[in-house]
Structures are given as C-alpha cells and as structure tokens.
Design a protein around this motif. Structure first.
Motif, mmCIF file in Angstrom:
data_model
loop_
_atom_site.group_PDB
_atom_site.id
_atom_site.type_symbol
_atom_site.label_atom_id
_atom_site.label_comp_id
_atom_site.label_asym_id
_atom_site.label_seq_id
_atom_site.Cartn_x
_atom_site.Cartn_y
_atom_site.Cartn_z
ATOM 1 N N GLU A 154 0.824 -1.204 0.000
ATOM 2 C CA GLU A 154 0.000 0.000 0.000
ATOM 3 C C GLU A 154 0.862 1.260 0.000
ATOM 4 O OE1 GLU A 154 -3.668 2.163 2.398
ATOM 5 O OE2 GLU A 154 -2.696 0.412 3.275
ATOM 6 N N ARG A 155 1.954 1.240 0.741
ATOM 7 C CA ARG A 155 2.844 2.400 0.778
ATOM 8 C C ARG A 155 3.349 2.731 -0.638
ATOM 9 N NH1 ARG A 155 6.133 4.556 4.846
ATOM 10 N NH2 ARG A 155 5.612 2.804 6.206
ATOM 11 N N GLU A 156 3.741 1.711 -1.375
ATOM 12 C CA GLU A 156 4.248 1.920 -2.732
ATOM 13 C C GLU A 156 3.143 2.437 -3.648
ATOM 14 O OE1 GLU A 156 7.632 1.931 -5.139
ATOM 15 O OE2 GLU A 156 7.499 1.228 -3.066
ATOM 16 N N MET A 157 1.945 1.867 -3.512
ATOM 17 C CA MET A 157 0.827 2.291 -4.350
ATOM 18 C C MET A 157 0.379 3.710 -4.018
ATOM 19 S SD MET A 157 0.164 -0.198 -6.458
ATOM 20 C CE MET A 157 1.951 -0.329 -6.494
ATOM 21 N N ALA A 158 0.438 4.058 -2.712
ATOM 22 C CA ALA A 158 0.051 5.407 -2.301
ATOM 23 C C ALA A 158 0.972 6.450 -2.903
ATOM 24 C CB ALA A 158 0.063 5.512 -0.773
ATOM 25 N N GLU A 159 2.249 6.092 -3.041
ATOM 26 C CA GLU A 159 3.204 7.019 -3.630
ATOM 27 C C GLU A 159 2.859 7.301 -5.092
ATOM 28 O OE1 GLU A 159 8.047 7.658 -3.738
ATOM 29 O OE2 GLU A 159 7.213 5.730 -3.154
ATOM 30 N N CYS A 160 2.162 6.369 -5.730
ATOM 31 C CA CYS A 160 1.740 6.549 -7.123
ATOM 32 C C CYS A 160 0.341 7.176 -7.213
ATOM 33 C CB CYS A 160 1.717 5.205 -7.846
ATOM 34 S SG CYS A 160 3.307 4.356 -7.917
ATOM 35 N N GLY A 161 -0.331 7.304 -6.064
ATOM 36 C CA GLY A 161 -1.666 7.874 -6.066
ATOM 37 C C GLY A 161 -2.763 6.878 -6.378
ATOM 38 N N TYR A 162 -2.457 5.560 -6.298
ATOM 39 C CA TYR A 162 -3.435 4.545 -6.659
ATOM 40 C C TYR A 162 -4.294 4.143 -5.458
ATOM 41 C CZ TYR A 162 -0.449 4.003 -10.771
ATOM 42 O OH TYR A 162 0.297 4.221 -11.903
ATOM 43 N N ARG A 163 -5.481 3.642 -5.758
ATOM 44 C CA ARG A 163 -6.382 3.117 -4.737
ATOM 45 C C ARG A 163 -6.036 1.651 -4.494
ATOM 46 N NH1 ARG A 163 -11.883 5.878 -5.294
ATOM 47 N NH2 ARG A 163 -12.729 3.881 -4.622
ATOM 48 N N VAL A 164 -6.027 1.235 -3.239
ATOM 49 C CA VAL A 164 -5.670 -0.138 -2.888
ATOM 50 C C VAL A 164 -6.796 -0.758 -2.076
ATOM 51 C CG1 VAL A 164 -4.037 -1.625 -1.681
ATOM 52 C CG2 VAL A 164 -3.213 0.412 -2.872
ATOM 53 N N SER A 165 -7.178 -1.967 -2.451
ATOM 54 C CA SER A 165 -8.093 -2.758 -1.631
ATOM 55 C C SER A 165 -7.420 -4.089 -1.322
ATOM 56 C CB SER A 165 -9.432 -2.983 -2.346
ATOM 57 O OG SER A 165 -9.249 -3.706 -3.547
ATOM 58 N N PHE A 166 -7.905 -4.750 -0.273
ATOM 59 C CA PHE A 166 -7.241 -5.964 0.201
ATOM 60 C C PHE A 166 -8.205 -7.135 0.294
ATOM 61 C CE2 PHE A 166 -4.561 -2.604 1.998
ATOM 62 C CZ PHE A 166 -3.313 -3.051 1.618
#
Length: 257
Positions: A154-166
């Motif tokens: 999630e940290r990596e995806m947040a840096e790209c501005g992406y939405r993450v679900s689990f």
C-alpha cells in the motif's frame, strides 16, 4: 432467468434484511457519536458491526452488500478520526449499502460493481508522508494473508496515487476481482488452500478474469523451479530491494498510468 425462490430462501432473505437494518441504524448512531466524541473503543465497535454486516450479507448471498461492507471495513482500518472528510465519507458508504438493501442501487448492468467501487471514497495511511498527491482512479487489489505485507504494498501504491483494496484469502480475492474489475491484482505466492500461482492460472484460464492484469508477489526470481507453472502473461514482483522497481515494471507492462 432466475428460478423461483423457496420459502426457506425467502425467510433467510427477510431475516437478513431485518437484521441488516438494525445494524445500519447502529452504524449511523455510532458514526454520529464518533464525530462529536471520538474514542478507540467506539471505533472498534463500529468496525465490528461493519464486519458483522459483511459476514451476514455473504451468508445470505447479498453480494453487493458484502462487497460494500468489505470496502468500508478497509476504509475504517485506515483512519483514526471521524472528522471531515471521514465522517461524510463513511456516510456515503452507508448510503450505498442502504441503496443495495432497499433495491434502489442499480447493480444489474455489466461492470456495475467496477463502477460502484470507483465512486466510493478512498484514503491511505501513507498519503501524508508524500504530501499532496494526484489521486488516480486506478484500483489495485492486493491478495495477501498478512497485514504487514499489505502495508508495504500500500505504501508503494500510495506514492503513485493509486487506490488499494485488500483480500486475505484466495477465494475472497477472486470474488472481489470478478465483481470490481481492478486495474491490477497483486497476489502473494503463499495465501491459503490456493497459492498465488494457482490463482494466476485461474485468472488466466477464465474468460471472466483473463483480461485482469495479474502479478505475483514472491521471493523468487524468474527461472526458479517454483515458478514453472506461472503463466507468461503474469507479472513478477520480488520482495526486498527489487520491490519498487518490479512494481514499476508491472505498471508499465500493463499500461497502468
């Protein structure tokens, strides 16, 4: 055409709707109380009620309510306040769930689930570490059994501005992917009864899922014997020092920007 429901199915559905409305009333009261007097105990009770609603919806075969509850559960895990915008965002989730319960939410058309989740609010624990980012309406579904690995992704995806679900299980992950059509699925090599490689093959083989980009999270490099059964269409994300570069390579490969 769907078959006529049995008396037992109708009874189960009616009992679920009655219980669900009671839970929804509790959630709204808890949300309002948390806006004026936030405390961790009441927040934990609200989260438990959301989990209960999702579990009951799954058992009663109310797939959209189960999916929305899962997304709200994800959202609540990422916040530690009910101040704006979170209080209003939680209300938006509850409005969608109420619409699904009373039949006013349009869910019958193709890709309805995919459109619905992209309308929902999103947040991340890590956004503040990177300053103001352009948020992109790109969904990445992460299927991992442990939260620690999920937070790294999630940290990596947040840096790209992406939405993450689990999703914590392979079966739940597959269900979510079919309903929400994420822009990419990233699955751990080891999950539960099914491995990430099992899932990769399932996604690749089925018409309903073969167009969803899929990447495997693993400690092994290409050529390792354990990856022999991995479909060629699948991306590889290695843990450790290669993680960030491999994520970026997969995003480029799948043309996710």
């Amino acid at each position: 055409m769907a078959g006529k429901k049995s008396d037992l199915e109708i009874q189960v559905e009616n009992e679920f709707l009655e219980e669900a409305r009671d839970i929804m009333n509790q959630l709204e009261v808890q949300r309002e109380n948390l806006r004026s007097n936030f405390n961790s105990d009441d927040m934990a009770r609200l989260r438990r009620n959301v989990q209960l609603l999702g579990a009951q919806a799954h058992a009663a075969d109310f797939g959209i309510v189960s999916m929305l509850s899962h997304r709200l559960e994800d959202y609540l895990e990422r916040i530690d306040t009910m101040a704006d915008p979170h209080g209003d965002n939680v209300r938006m989730f509850l409005d969608k769930i109420e619409g699904a319960l009373d039949g006013t939410l349009e869910v019958g058309k193709p890709n309805a689930g995919a459109e619905l989740v992209r309308e929902l609010p999103s947040t991340s624990k890590f956004v503040h570490e990177f300053g103001d980012l352009e948020k992109k309406n790109i969904e990445v579904l992460v299927i991992v059994p442990d939260k620690a690995t999920g937070h790294i992704v999630e940290r990596e995806m947040a840096e790209c501005g992406y939405r993450v679900s689990f999703a914590k299980s392979s079966f739940k992950g597959f269900e979510i992917a079919i309903r929400t059509r994420p822009d990419m699925v990233l699955a751990s090599g080891q999950i539960d009864e099914l491995s990430g490689i099992d899932l990769a093959n399932a996604f690749s083989a089925m018409p309903a899922s073969k167009d969803i980009p899929f990447a495997l999270l693993t400690s092994n490099d290409w050529g390792h014997p354990s990856l022999k059964a991995l479909p060629h269409s699948v991306g590889l994300v290695r843990k450790g020092k290669h993680f960030g570069d491999d994520i970026a390579d997969c995003l480029r490969r799948f043309q996710i920007t």
